[in-house]
Design a protein around this motif. Structure first.
Motif, PDB file in Angstrom:
ATOM      1  N   THR A 168       0.953  -1.237  -0.047  1.00  0.00           N
ATOM      2  CA  THR A 168       0.123   0.087   0.046  1.00  0.00           C
ATOM      3  C   THR A 168       0.824   1.270   0.059  1.00  0.00           C
ATOM      4  OG1 THR A 168      -1.627  -1.169   1.407  1.00  0.00           O
ATOM      5  CG2 THR A 168      -1.683   1.147   1.142  1.00  0.00           C
ATOM      6  N   ASP A 204     -16.551  -7.440   0.273  1.00  0.00           N
ATOM      7  CA  ASP A 204     -16.330  -5.931   0.832  1.00  0.00           C
ATOM      8  C   ASP A 204     -14.909  -5.737   0.525  1.00  0.00           C
ATOM      9  OD1 ASP A 204     -15.410  -7.838   2.432  1.00  0.00           O
ATOM     10  OD2 ASP A 204     -15.802  -6.842   4.250  1.00  0.00           O
ATOM     11  N   VAL A 205     -13.846  -6.413   0.672  1.00  0.00           N
ATOM     12  CA  VAL A 205     -12.529  -6.125   0.288  1.00  0.00           C
ATOM     13  C   VAL A 205     -12.106  -5.631  -1.113  1.00  0.00           C
ATOM     14  CG1 VAL A 205     -10.198  -6.859   0.452  1.00  0.00           C
ATOM     15  CG2 VAL A 205     -11.944  -7.657   2.133  1.00  0.00           C
ATOM     16  N   ILE A 207     -14.281  -4.588  -3.174  1.00  0.00           N
ATOM     17  CA  ILE A 207     -14.888  -2.897  -3.516  1.00  0.00           C
ATOM     18  C   ILE A 207     -13.611  -1.855  -3.015  1.00  0.00           C
ATOM     19  CG2 ILE A 207     -16.537  -0.997  -2.498  1.00  0.00           C
ATOM     20  CD1 ILE A 207     -18.421  -3.550  -2.423  1.00  0.00           C
ATOM     21  N   LYS A 208     -13.157  -2.052  -1.810  1.00  0.00           N
ATOM     22  CA  LYS A 208     -12.115  -1.163  -1.537  1.00  0.00           C
ATOM     23  C   LYS A 208     -11.040  -1.133  -2.367  1.00  0.00           C
ATOM     24  CE  LYS A 208     -12.889  -1.357   3.388  1.00  0.00           C
ATOM     25  NZ  LYS A 208     -12.548  -1.774   4.878  1.00  0.00           N
ATOM     26  N   GLU A 209     -10.581  -2.400  -3.016  1.00  0.00           N
ATOM     27  CA  GLU A 209      -9.549  -2.449  -3.948  1.00  0.00           C
ATOM     28  C   GLU A 209      -9.916  -1.724  -5.401  1.00  0.00           C
ATOM     29  OE1 GLU A 209      -6.211  -3.566  -3.368  1.00  0.00           O
ATOM     30  OE2 GLU A 209      -7.114  -3.514  -1.489  1.00  0.00           O
ATOM     31  N   GLU A 211     -11.510   0.898  -5.711  1.00  0.00           N
ATOM     32  CA  GLU A 211     -11.489   2.147  -5.442  1.00  0.00           C
ATOM     33  C   GLU A 211     -10.140   2.731  -5.596  1.00  0.00           C
ATOM     34  OE1 GLU A 211     -13.059   3.133  -1.456  1.00  0.00           O
ATOM     35  OE2 GLU A 211     -15.270   2.733  -2.225  1.00  0.00           O
ATOM     36  N   LEU A 212      -9.081   1.733  -4.932  1.00  0.00           N
ATOM     37  CA  LEU A 212      -7.790   2.083  -5.081  1.00  0.00           C
ATOM     38  C   LEU A 212      -7.389   1.897  -6.417  1.00  0.00           C
ATOM     39  CD1 LEU A 212      -5.015   2.421  -3.737  1.00  0.00           C
ATOM     40  CD2 LEU A 212      -4.722   0.008  -3.576  1.00  0.00           C
TER      41      LEU A 212
END
Length: 419
Positions: A168, A204-205, A207-209, A211-212
């Motif tokens: 990250t 759910d994980v 979705i965050k990825e 966005e990244l």
């Protein structure tokens, strides 16, 4: 004329350089010859270390000399105390750092460092991790260092969560760090496995990825690193195991089967052959004669195939396919034609429909800003085909015409998308 420096002519400079090269080459060849003599004589001493160090300092890709140094250290291991041996290996690590400064992408240097760390009595894995961090600051795309880091992390017992945070930080400092994106794809299934899909990641994980990845390609739409990671996030549907083709040769008395995906007969599936309604006894082998996972499998018939008509049926659970060897024919086959719209049907269909739609909306927003970006166009086309190929057929064909103009070197690939 007095007090003025004499400037060498071009010819004089070239001659001086030639003589200097010849001098260095003689020294290099002499040292190399002596090293080979010492190795042939199984001389494992300090002089051999010094001689190989001279050559490797100038040419760290001389892999034979790294192997000789391994032999020397293994000989030291048998006749040195633990403290003496540790000192030898500490000096070797310092020498390797000096070589890596000159050639940070030397296969030999990194591989030899693995040997040293595995052989020395008291390896300091934390120091090696700091070394990796330092080299990745110099060059974030040094895949040799990334490989060595994974080697160190495994033995230093660094958690996947800690490594995930490291990726990250590297991505945050530079979106164009393909090695970090790739490493991230290996860590996610370990940290957030999806119990319903082996090798998958929780929704759910993901979705965050997403966005990244979107932040990355909205920042620099032309950089391919984030686009490749985005494609991986969308996933790829797994084909159902089925029989795609059956081929029979009368002369060879052989049946060939092509499966929809690689499988191992006996472990993954049971495949039966019937000749004119009678089950045949025999073994399946790959074209290489092994019993490994393969798309192609061969079965030799023990019963003769005379000139009459014969029907061959190959069956497995949930799928079967037959072909008829007619009178006088030497061969027969039954194979599916590639249907329009199915060639890339498994590209992105593993993701949920809602996720695909959301990603399509995001890419279309970017398309308004970057109408001639091939990565945007390609992703939009693949998403449309995964969601509803008939609904988006007209738009897909328009995008194909556009992307061929933007990226003519891959014209045939894009044309395949229209089939």
């Amino acid at each position: 004329m007095h007090g003025r420096l004499k400037v060498k002519t071009t010819a004089e400079q070239q001659e001086a350089k030639r003589k200097e090269r010849e001098k260095k080459m003689k020294l290099y060849n002499a040292a190399t010859s002596k090293i080979f003599q010492k190795r042939q004589g199984q001389e494992y001493d300090q002089e051999a270390l010094e001689l190989t160090a001279q050559i490797l300092s100038a040419n760290s890709d001389f892999y034979t000399l790294w192997n000789y140094r391994k032999e020397i250290f293994l000989a030291f291991k048998d006749k040195s105390t633990e403290d003496e041996l540790h000192k030898h290996f500490e000096d070797e690590l310092s020498f390797l750092e000096a070589c890596l400064k000159g050639n940070p992408k030397s296969y030999g240097c990194w591989e030899h460092r693995c040997f040293v760390m595995l052989t020395m009595p008291r390896p300091d894995w934390d120091r090696e991790l700091m070394l990796c961090n330092k080299y990745l600051e110099y060059d974030e795309r040094n895949f040799h260092c990334w490989d060595y880091r994974r080697f160190v992390v495994k033995r230093a017992q660094v958690t996947p969560e800690a490594e995930f945070e490291f990726t990250t930080s590297k991505i945050s400092s530079n979106f164009s760090n393909y090695s970090s994106w790739h490493y991230r794809s290996k860590l996610l299934p370990l940290i957030h496995p999806d119990p319903k899909h082996p090798g998958g990641v929780k929704d759910d994980v993901l979705i965050k990825e997403f966005e990244l990845a979107q932040n990355a390609f909205f920042t620099d739409p032309n950089d391919q690193s984030a686009w490749f990671y985005h494609r991986w996030l969308l996933g790829r549907a797994d084909k159902q195991l089925a029989i795609d083709c059956v081929y029979v040769s009368r002369e060879l008395r052989r049946v060939m089967v092509r499966l929809s995906k690689p499988a191992k007969i006996g472990a993954d599936l049971s495949l039966q052959v019937y000749l004119d309604g009678v089950q045949c006894i025999g073994e399946w082998t790959t074209p290489a004669g092994t019993n490994d996972h393969s798309l192609l499998w061969l079965f030799n018939l023990t019963a003769p195939l005379d000139g009459n008509e014969h029907k061959v049926l190959v069956a497995m659970e949930g799928s079967s396919r037959s072909c008829t060897l007619k009178d006088g024919d030497e061969k027969a086959s039954n194979v599916d034609e590639v249907k329009p719209g199915t060639l890339f049907s498994y590209q992105l269909s593993a993701a949920t429909s809602d996720t695909l739609t959301q990603e399509l909306d995001a890419c279309q927003q970017l398309y308004e800003l970057e109408p001639d970006n091939k990565w945007v166009l390609l992703t939009i086309m693949l998403l449309m085909r995964a969601i509803d190929p008939l609904k988006y057929l007209k738009e897909t064909l328009e995008h194909i015409d556009t992307i061929i103009k933007v990226d003519p070197c891959r014209t045939n690939y894009y044309k395949d998308l229209s089939k």
